[in-house]
Write an enzyme that holds these catalytic residues in place. Sequence first.
Site, short mmCIF file in Angstrom:
data_model
loop_
_atom_site.label_atom_id
_atom_site.label_comp_id
_atom_site.label_asym_id
_atom_site.label_seq_id
_atom_site.Cartn_x
_atom_site.Cartn_y
_atom_site.Cartn_z
N HIS A 1 7.05 19.48 4.48
CA HIS A 1 5.84 18.70 4.19
C HIS A 1 4.70 19.47 4.87
CE1 HIS A 1 3.14 15.52 3.44
NE2 HIS A 1 3.75 14.51 4.01
N ARG B 1 -0.45 7.38 2.21
CA ARG B 1 -1.53 8.23 2.73
C ARG B 1 -1.58 9.61 2.09
NH1 ARG B 1 0.26 5.67 7.08
NH2 ARG B 1 2.09 5.37 5.81
#
Length: 306
Positions: free
Chosen positions: A132, A54
């Site tokens: 992240h 993704r």
Amino acid sequence: MNHLLTIDELGADGIDDVMRTTDTFAEVNRRPIPKVQALRGKTVVSCFFEDSTRTRLSFETAARRLGADVMTFSAASSSLKKGESLRDTVETLEAIGADAFVVRHRSAGVPTQIASWSRAKVVNAGDGQHEHPTQALLDCYTLRTHLGDLHGKQIVVVGDIKHSRVARSNIAAFTALGAKVKLVAPATLLPASVGEWPVEVTHNLDGALDDADVVYLLRIQQERTDQALLPSLREYSAGFGLDAKRAARLKPGALIMHPGPMNRGVEIAADVADAPNAVITEQVANGVAVRMAVLFLMLGSGDLNA
Ligand code: NCD
């Protein structure tokens, strides 16, 4: 925005800025042709040295919807295999015309290192167990669309905190926005430094569910561990998995989140992942608009239609 390497460098104001810009691109994404030309002539290089579904596709889609050109660097079939260094690789990609690098790597700090070598902008798309940041931004955006202001909200993060860059970025972002974070994990899946983090810690999921506004589940990152940290996945699931019985105890309106990839039946039961209050696919969809916002704030001229 210069580079995006960690959440802390953005702070609450920077996160708000990204959220506001994301609203604009969420609107673009609802159009029949979800495309603007704000980054026409710019080249975004997607450099994934570690597996991704993704995040990579979401960044590449975001860049294309902004009118940018996308170069996909494939580490496995590159001259890295012939012994070329990372630095020479980066210089080569820059010479071809990179304006921004989207970097995922199994080692913490690689995006920061690339930023120090290069004139191009760098987005950290996940570095080892470190950070992240765009995952945290898309999670904040998803939460805000459902809960509004996050101030005072109770967010329970469950699972492999120790190896999770998502946990580290999300804890930084959630607390910057005023939410309270509670971590639930077996002791072996907590980092040694957790005592210094701005969170509460418990080993009892059942006790943490009643006042949760959000339950955020994490995958066991088996690829980052070479020791047996759990007796078995079945026992982990019995103690720390969100099954239907546990999910039924959540207060009305409480949300269930997961950054993906899910291991259905381990950290989350299959039917819970598909429940109406699970917003897992919304997280993915919002990821495109958030990444459009980040790339636009980095490379755009400020005028969406320029
Ligand atoms: C995560 C990652 O790679 O950090 N996935 C993602 O980007 N959505 C989490 C994971 O791998 O468990």
